[in-house]
Design an enzyme around this catalytic site. Structure first.
Site, PDB file in Angstrom:
ATOM      1  N   CYS A 156     -60.836 -39.029 -32.625  1.00 44.22           N
ATOM      2  CA  CYS A 156     -61.221 -40.448 -32.497  1.00 44.22           C
ATOM      3  C   CYS A 156     -61.920 -40.764 -31.189  1.00 44.22           C
ATOM      4  O   CYS A 156     -62.542 -41.819 -31.064  1.00 44.22           O
ATOM      5  CB  CYS A 156     -60.004 -41.338 -32.643  1.00 44.22           C
ATOM      6  SG  CYS A 156     -59.553 -41.523 -34.352  1.00 44.22           S
TER       7      CYS A 156
HETATM    8  N1  CO8 Z   1     -49.151 -49.188 -50.714  1.00 50.42           N
HETATM    9  C1  CO8 Z   1     -47.964 -49.829 -50.766  1.00 50.42           C
HETATM   10  N2  CO8 Z   1     -46.943 -49.532 -49.928  1.00 50.42           N
HETATM   11  C2  CO8 Z   1     -47.134 -48.530 -49.049  1.00 50.42           C
HETATM   12  C3  CO8 Z   1     -48.341 -47.816 -48.971  1.00 50.42           C
HETATM   13  C4  CO8 Z   1     -49.389 -48.165 -49.849  1.00 50.42           C
HETATM   14  N3  CO8 Z   1     -50.573 -47.547 -49.839  1.00 50.42           N
HETATM   15  N4  CO8 Z   1     -48.235 -46.896 -47.988  1.00 50.42           N
HETATM   16  C5  CO8 Z   1     -47.018 -47.023 -47.471  1.00 50.42           C
HETATM   17  N5  CO8 Z   1     -46.328 -48.004 -48.115  1.00 50.42           N
HETATM   18  C6  CO8 Z   1     -44.960 -48.459 -47.877  1.00 50.42           C
HETATM   19  C7  CO8 Z   1     -44.125 -47.401 -47.174  1.00 50.42           C
HETATM   20  O1  CO8 Z   1     -43.564 -46.509 -48.094  1.00 50.42           O
HETATM   21  C8  CO8 Z   1     -43.079 -48.240 -46.489  1.00 50.42           C
HETATM   22  O2  CO8 Z   1     -42.075 -48.583 -47.409  1.00 50.42           O
HETATM   23  P1  CO8 Z   1     -40.528 -48.663 -46.912  1.00 50.42           P
HETATM   24  O3  CO8 Z   1     -40.520 -49.758 -45.872  1.00 50.42           O
HETATM   25  O4  CO8 Z   1     -39.811 -48.988 -48.159  1.00 50.42           O
HETATM   26  O5  CO8 Z   1     -40.227 -47.323 -46.338  1.00 50.42           O
HETATM   27  C9  CO8 Z   1     -43.811 -49.533 -46.144  1.00 50.42           C
HETATM   28  O6  CO8 Z   1     -44.957 -49.571 -46.991  1.00 50.42           O
HETATM   29  C10 CO8 Z   1     -44.265 -49.576 -44.712  1.00 50.42           C
HETATM   30  O7  CO8 Z   1     -44.899 -48.341 -44.371  1.00 50.42           O
HETATM   31  P2  CO8 Z   1     -45.324 -47.953 -42.919  1.00 50.42           P
HETATM   32  O8  CO8 Z   1     -44.198 -48.227 -41.984  1.00 50.42           O
HETATM   33  O9  CO8 Z   1     -45.909 -46.564 -42.932  1.00 50.42           O
HETATM   34  O10 CO8 Z   1     -46.506 -49.013 -42.704  1.00 50.42           O
HETATM   35  P3  CO8 Z   1     -47.187 -49.459 -41.375  1.00 50.42           P
HETATM   36  O11 CO8 Z   1     -47.069 -50.923 -41.264  1.00 50.42           O
HETATM   37  O12 CO8 Z   1     -46.818 -48.616 -40.204  1.00 50.42           O
HETATM   38  O13 CO8 Z   1     -48.731 -49.140 -41.673  1.00 50.42           O
HETATM   39  C11 CO8 Z   1     -50.382 -47.519 -41.028  1.00 50.42           C
HETATM   40  C12 CO8 Z   1     -49.154 -47.804 -41.893  1.00 50.42           C
HETATM   41  C13 CO8 Z   1     -51.513 -48.417 -41.517  1.00 50.42           C
HETATM   42  C14 CO8 Z   1     -50.782 -46.068 -41.219  1.00 50.42           C
HETATM   43  C15 CO8 Z   1     -50.068 -47.823 -39.558  1.00 50.42           C
HETATM   44  O14 CO8 Z   1     -48.884 -47.172 -39.166  1.00 50.42           O
HETATM   45  C16 CO8 Z   1     -51.159 -47.389 -38.602  1.00 50.42           C
HETATM   46  O15 CO8 Z   1     -52.324 -47.683 -38.752  1.00 50.42           O
HETATM   47  N6  CO8 Z   1     -50.800 -46.730 -37.523  1.00 50.42           N
HETATM   48  C17 CO8 Z   1     -51.753 -46.311 -36.501  1.00 50.42           C
HETATM   49  C18 CO8 Z   1     -52.306 -45.050 -36.940  1.00 50.42           C
HETATM   50  C19 CO8 Z   1     -53.528 -44.647 -36.183  1.00 50.42           C
HETATM   51  O16 CO8 Z   1     -54.158 -45.365 -35.467  1.00 50.42           O
HETATM   52  N7  CO8 Z   1     -53.871 -43.439 -36.396  1.00 50.42           N
HETATM   53  C20 CO8 Z   1     -55.038 -42.928 -35.880  1.00 50.42           C
HETATM   54  C21 CO8 Z   1     -55.648 -42.165 -36.949  1.00 50.42           C
HETATM   55  S1  CO8 Z   1     -57.318 -41.900 -36.745  1.00 50.42           S
HETATM   56  C22 CO8 Z   1     -57.575 -40.662 -35.622  1.00 50.42           C
HETATM   57  O17 CO8 Z   1     -56.877 -40.451 -34.698  1.00 50.42           O
HETATM   58  C23 CO8 Z   1     -58.775 -39.824 -35.874  1.00 50.42           C
HETATM   59  C24 CO8 Z   1     -58.421 -38.621 -36.608  1.00 50.42           C
HETATM   60  C25 CO8 Z   1     -59.656 -37.913 -37.014  1.00 50.42           C
HETATM   61  C26 CO8 Z   1     -60.373 -38.546 -38.185  1.00 50.42           C
HETATM   62  C27 CO8 Z   1     -59.809 -38.155 -39.498  1.00 50.42           C
HETATM   63  C28 CO8 Z   1     -60.804 -38.378 -40.601  1.00 50.42           C
HETATM   64  C29 CO8 Z   1     -60.254 -38.098 -41.980  1.00 50.42           C
END
Ligand code: CO8
Length: 373
Positions: A156
């Protein structure tokens, strides 16, 4: 040391859009099919059934409404769940070089520069489609640039770290002008069968020209006042894709070879790191938060950006102060902050300050403090 300016920016996105609704429909059809196929194992408690994805969750948790795909074919097909990108011959322009050129040309035009003005080309992104020859050298040849080029991978922070290499080269005088390009072809690395991550990424290409202030003739240019980079090792965002798969007898197409993360941990750990980094960076330059007119932040998650800006400003963030492009583009790896800049910089007045900042895998954080000329 030479005064260095950003004198041009280019942005290109593919024509194909995938909405959250399309993605969720496809994922849910795949999940239902898998649950049917493994009904007996699920019944016996040997397997957990796949839970459905939802449009509401995606938008609330990430701020993403749609993403662009370089090739849409195959992604929504539940028999495939990955883009069907045709292989190009060795005598053809590669896919990533083609994306890079789409962004490089408008960046050169915005900077009033031609190939003859550029000495160095850096292609920097989360993945390159091959190891060598460098995509940057292919782009250099396609543009007719006489000089040198190389590829860089910093996930990133690939864009901001490359801009820092460009800044160093121009400041030191080892290049008159540098073209930095970020062809972020993320869709081949997305696990579209993973409910937690199938919605996160989109494809895009961005580019910037950096040059000496005394050669700049651009209508919109920004003095680079300072740059800062920081990395801290973390396994919380990872892709094991690599050339060792041929030799280590692991599955080259296994899910660990695709993007995977512990998103909650990333959120908790990276937000304070990024806010502290930004504060330290502007303070080093004798600036305070109220002096910054605009924050062009990395675009991974809207809640993350709001938290960081709230921590910096102590108030609710506005799109004018910290633009959001996630809704249209999704997370585009290193290109996010550059898209935010590309779409939101011409209104700044001479003397206004702004900060470009990325944060993500590595962990890595990169920032540049700019002043409009
Ligand atoms: N639909 C419905 N429900 C869902 C879904 C979905 N798609 N996905 C998860 N849930 C559920 C989970 O199961 C969970 O249920 P429960 O509470 O019953 O366990 C609930 O929703 C909440 O889940 P989370 O706690 O996981 O949800 P968050 O609010 O944390 O959101 C995110 C998830 C959006 C992933 C969030 O944590 C986030 O964005 N975090 C930051 C991540 C980030 O910035 N990462 C950087 C990645 S990019 C990078 O570094 C570059 C890499 C190189 C590029 C790669 C290219 C491919």
């Amino acid at each position: 040391m030479n005064e260095v300016v950003i004198s041009g920016v280019g942005l290109w996105h593919p024509e194909h859009v995938i909405t959250n609704a399309e993605l969720v429909e496809s994922y849910n059809a795949w999940a239902a099919e898998e649950n049917r196929r493994y009904a007996v194992c699920i019944e016996r408690g040997e397997l957990e059934p796949h839970q459905p994805s939802s449009v509401e969750f995606i938008e609330k948790a990430s701020g993403i409404r749609q993403r662009y795909a370089y090739i849409k074919d195959g992604i929504l097909d539940i028999e495939r769940m990955r883009p069907a990108i045709p292989e190009r011959g060795e005598d053809e322009l590669s896919h990533q070089a083609a994306m890079a050129l789409h962004a490089a040309r408008p960046a050169l035009a915005a900077a009033n520069k031609t190939a003859a003005d550029i000495d160095m080309v850096v292609v920097s992104c989360a993945y390159t489609q091959r190891a060598y020859p460098a995509i940057a050298i292919e782009v250099q040849a396609a543009l007719g640039i006489d000089g040198f080029g190389f590829d860089m991978l910093v996930a990133c922070s690939a864009a901001t770290f490359a801009l820092q290499r460009a800044y160093d080269a121009v400041a030191a005088g080892s290049a008159r002008a540098v073209l930095v390009i970020n062809p972020e072809l993320t869709s081949p690395q997305v696990n579209y069968k993973d409910r937690d991550g199938h919605f996160i990424f989109g494809d895009v290409a961005t580019a910037m020209v950096l040059e000496r202030a005394d050669t700049c003739t651009s209508a919109h240019s920004y003095t680079v006042l300072g740059t800062r980079a920081k990395t801290v090792y973390s396994n919380n965002i990872r892709s094991n894709f690599g050339y060792l798969s041929f030799a280590d007898d692991s599955d080259p197409f296994g899910t660990d070879k695709l993007f995977h993360q512990n998103g909650r941990k990333v959120f908790k750990e990276v937000c304070p790191m990024a806010a502290d980094h930004l504060l330290a960076q502007i303070e080093t330059l004798g600036l305070a938060v109220p002096d910054i007119r605009r924050w062009w932040l990395h675009q991974a998650n809207i809640n993350m950006n709001q938290l960081i800006v709230r921590r910096l400003l102590g108030t609710e963030p506005t799109k004018d102060v910290a633009p959001i492009v996630l809704d249209e583009y999704a997370n585009t790896a290193s290109a996010g902050s550059i898209i935010a800049f590309a779409e939101n910089h011409e209104d700044l007045r001479a003397g206004d300050h702004g900060v470009i900042c990325s944060f993500g895998a590595g962990y890595s954080i990169g920032s540049l403090v700019l002043r409009k000329r």
